[in-house]
Scaffold this motif. Sequence first.
Motif, PDB file in Angstrom:
ATOM      1  N   MET A  47      -8.996  -3.411   7.914  1.00 21.76           N
ATOM      2  CA  MET A  47      -8.286  -3.038   6.702  1.00 21.76           C
ATOM      3  C   MET A  47      -7.913  -1.566   6.715  1.00 21.76           C
ATOM      4  N   GLN A  48      -8.847  -0.747   7.160  1.00 22.60           N
ATOM      5  CA  GLN A  48      -8.591   0.698   7.167  1.00 22.60           C
ATOM      6  C   GLN A  48      -7.426   1.055   8.085  1.00 22.60           C
ATOM      7  N   HIS A  49      -7.288   0.333   9.172  1.00 24.90           N
ATOM      8  CA  HIS A  49      -6.165   0.582  10.083  1.00 24.90           C
ATOM      9  C   HIS A  49      -4.832   0.411   9.364  1.00 24.90           C
ATOM     10  N   PHE A  50      -4.685  -0.681   8.626  1.00 23.98           N
ATOM     11  CA  PHE A  50      -3.420  -0.948   7.953  1.00 23.98           C
ATOM     12  C   PHE A  50      -3.247  -0.079   6.714  1.00 23.98           C
ATOM     13  N   ILE A  51      -4.354   0.243   6.039  1.00 23.28           N
ATOM     14  CA  ILE A  51      -4.269   1.129   4.883  1.00 23.28           C
ATOM     15  C   ILE A  51      -3.716   2.487   5.299  1.00 23.28           C
ATOM     16  N   GLY A  52      -4.060   2.929   6.489  1.00 25.22           N
ATOM     17  CA  GLY A  52      -3.601   4.231   6.954  1.00 25.22           C
ATOM     18  C   GLY A  52      -2.210   4.231   7.546  1.00 25.22           C
ATOM     19  N   ASN A  53      -1.651   3.032   7.807  1.00 22.46           N
ATOM     20  CA  ASN A  53      -0.377   2.973   8.523  1.00 22.46           C
ATOM     21  C   ASN A  53       0.736   2.202   7.821  1.00 22.46           C
ATOM     22  N   GLU A  54       0.429   1.575   6.692  1.00 22.65           N
ATOM     23  CA  GLU A  54       1.438   0.775   6.005  1.00 22.65           C
ATOM     24  C   GLU A  54       1.639   1.271   4.569  1.00 22.65           C
ATOM     25  N   THR A  55       2.776   0.916   3.988  1.00 21.14           N
ATOM     26  CA  THR A  55       3.119   1.345   2.631  1.00 21.14           C
ATOM     27  C   THR A  55       2.434   0.466   1.590  1.00 21.14           C
ATOM     28  N   VAL A  56       1.885   1.088   0.570  1.00 23.67           N
ATOM     29  CA  VAL A  56       1.261   0.353  -0.538  1.00 23.67           C
ATOM     30  C   VAL A  56       2.358  -0.106  -1.497  1.00 23.67           C
ATOM     31  N   GLN A  57       2.316  -1.374  -1.885  1.00 28.17           N
ATOM     32  CA  GLN A  57       3.313  -1.940  -2.786  1.00 28.17           C
ATOM     33  C   GLN A  57       2.657  -2.372  -4.098  1.00 28.17           C
ATOM     34  N   LEU A  58       3.391  -2.244  -5.194  1.00 26.25           N
ATOM     35  CA  LEU A  58       2.925  -2.688  -6.506  1.00 26.25           C
ATOM     36  C   LEU A  58       3.430  -4.101  -6.756  1.00 26.25           C
ATOM     37  N   ILE A  59       2.510  -5.014  -7.039  1.00 21.61           N
ATOM     38  CA  ILE A  59       2.846  -6.406  -7.348  1.00 21.61           C
ATOM     39  C   ILE A  59       2.540  -6.650  -8.820  1.00 21.61           C
ATOM     40  N   LYS A  60       3.534  -7.091  -9.566  1.00 18.78           N
ATOM     41  CA  LYS A  60       3.379  -7.285 -11.008  1.00 18.78           C
ATOM     42  C   LYS A  60       2.542  -8.523 -11.331  1.00 18.78           C
ATOM     43  N   SER A  61       1.832  -8.461 -12.441  1.00 20.06           N
ATOM     44  CA  SER A  61       1.044  -9.596 -12.923  1.00 20.06           C
ATOM     45  C   SER A  61       1.939 -10.824 -13.079  1.00 20.06           C
ATOM     46  N   GLY A  62       1.440 -11.974 -12.611  1.00 16.96           N
ATOM     47  CA  GLY A  62       2.200 -13.216 -12.694  1.00 16.96           C
ATOM     48  C   GLY A  62       3.043 -13.507 -11.475  1.00 16.96           C
ATOM     49  N   SER A  63       3.159 -12.539 -10.564  1.00 14.50           N
ATOM     50  CA  SER A  63       3.962 -12.746  -9.356  1.00 14.50           C
ATOM     51  C   SER A  63       3.285 -13.747  -8.424  1.00 14.50           C
ATOM     52  N   ILE A  64       4.075 -14.612  -7.804  1.00 14.03           N
ATOM     53  CA  ILE A  64       3.587 -15.566  -6.813  1.00 14.03           C
ATOM     54  C   ILE A  64       3.743 -14.948  -5.430  1.00 14.03           C
ATOM     55  N   LEU A  65       2.638 -14.819  -4.707  1.00 17.79           N
ATOM     56  CA  LEU A  65       2.699 -14.265  -3.350  1.00 17.79           C
ATOM     57  C   LEU A  65       3.209 -15.306  -2.368  1.00 17.79           C
ATOM     58  N   PHE A  66       2.708 -16.515  -2.513  1.00 13.84           N
ATOM     59  CA  PHE A  66       3.180 -17.627  -1.676  1.00 13.84           C
ATOM     60  C   PHE A  66       2.782 -18.934  -2.338  1.00 13.84           C
ATOM     61  N   GLN A  67       3.478 -19.999  -1.943  1.00 12.49           N
ATOM     62  CA  GLN A  67       3.219 -21.334  -2.462  1.00 12.49           C
ATOM     63  C   GLN A  67       2.683 -22.227  -1.348  1.00 12.49           C
ATOM     64  N   GLU A  68       2.087 -23.350  -1.755  1.00 16.92           N
ATOM     65  CA  GLU A  68       1.657 -24.336  -0.772  1.00 16.92           C
ATOM     66  C   GLU A  68       2.845 -24.772   0.086  1.00 16.92           C
TER      67      GLU A  68
ATOM     68  N   MET B  53      -1.008  -3.646  -3.148  1.00 20.18           N
ATOM     69  CA  MET B  53      -1.201  -4.411  -1.920  1.00 20.18           C
ATOM     70  C   MET B  53      -0.493  -3.761  -0.748  1.00 20.18           C
ATOM     71  N   ILE B  54      -0.984  -4.110   0.431  1.00 20.28           N
ATOM     72  CA  ILE B  54      -0.273  -3.830   1.670  1.00 20.28           C
ATOM     73  C   ILE B  54       0.110  -5.182   2.262  1.00 20.28           C
ATOM     74  N   ILE B  55       1.377  -5.328   2.609  1.00 16.06           N
ATOM     75  CA  ILE B  55       1.871  -6.587   3.162  1.00 16.06           C
ATOM     76  C   ILE B  55       2.158  -6.371   4.641  1.00 16.06           C
ATOM     77  N   VAL B  56       1.443  -7.112   5.484  1.00 19.10           N
ATOM     78  CA  VAL B  56       1.503  -6.939   6.931  1.00 19.10           C
ATOM     79  C   VAL B  56       2.133  -8.174   7.560  1.00 19.10           C
ATOM     80  N   LYS B  57       3.045  -8.002   8.489  1.00 19.88           N
ATOM     81  CA  LYS B  57       3.611  -9.131   9.201  1.00 19.88           C
ATOM     82  C   LYS B  57       2.508  -9.902   9.920  1.00 19.88           C
ATOM     83  N   ARG B  58       2.561 -11.227   9.814  1.00 16.78           N
ATOM     84  CA  ARG B  58       1.514 -12.061  10.413  1.00 16.78           C
ATOM     85  C   ARG B  58       1.346 -11.788  11.905  1.00 16.78           C
ATOM     86  N   GLU B  59       2.456 -11.705  12.624  1.00 18.97           N
ATOM     87  CA  GLU B  59       2.368 -11.486  14.069  1.00 18.97           C
ATOM     88  C   GLU B  59       1.701 -10.157  14.392  1.00 18.97           C
ATOM     89  N   LEU B  60       1.993  -9.133  13.583  1.00 19.93           N
ATOM     90  CA  LEU B  60       1.405  -7.813  13.798  1.00 19.93           C
ATOM     91  C   LEU B  60      -0.093  -7.850  13.540  1.00 19.93           C
TER      92      LEU B  60
END
Length: 219
Positions: free
Chosen positions: A1-22, A84-91
Amino acid sequence: MQHFIGNETVQLIKSGSILFQEKDKVNNVYILLSGKVSIGRMNIHGKEFILKLLNGEEIIIEYQIFRHAPKYHFFAKAITDCEMIIVKRELFEEFILQDRERLSNLTSWLSTRYLKAQMICQDLIIHGKKGGLYSILIRLCNSYGVKTEEGILIDFPLTHQELANLTFGTREVIQRMLKELRENDIISYERQKFTIKNLNYLKKEVDCLNCPFEICGIN
């Protein structure tokens, strides 16, 4: 986690937002820094079931990791404003595979999550609706409990419907059981927050094994 916290942009996600669906294709791994997120499923009648409540620093991985073209088996929804930090799955997967210790740590963490899920299922199957509710209240104490003069405050706002979603029951059944607990001075409920006044009673009713907090939690 610390690796990505130091290298990726922090994003604000609003309450009620859907990150992903089934059944969504997995494109990202989410690192929750602050706020609260629910993980769950929806049945064919549109009823929502909550499997986890996540807060603080968490990695949200709800898919079969390292699998070709994976899809999500659950939905994820922000229930407060989140950072949140959103990281590409492959990365993310490439980073894990680069080092044996990282892979070992991730495997250990995932196995703990698997065991926790199995224990929740066990409580619901063995002890029924009432035992399932008591078990969830104990787990909420472990994850969000704050000691007060009255007992253990679950410092996480929950409506009766949300608690029903956590226990896979109906609101009406949960309300009746909560009323009984309040009348017996086991719990209190104010401003959508529960206080457990007699935790030992709940533990005795479900034959609690006093598992470590990392196993007996709701996250």
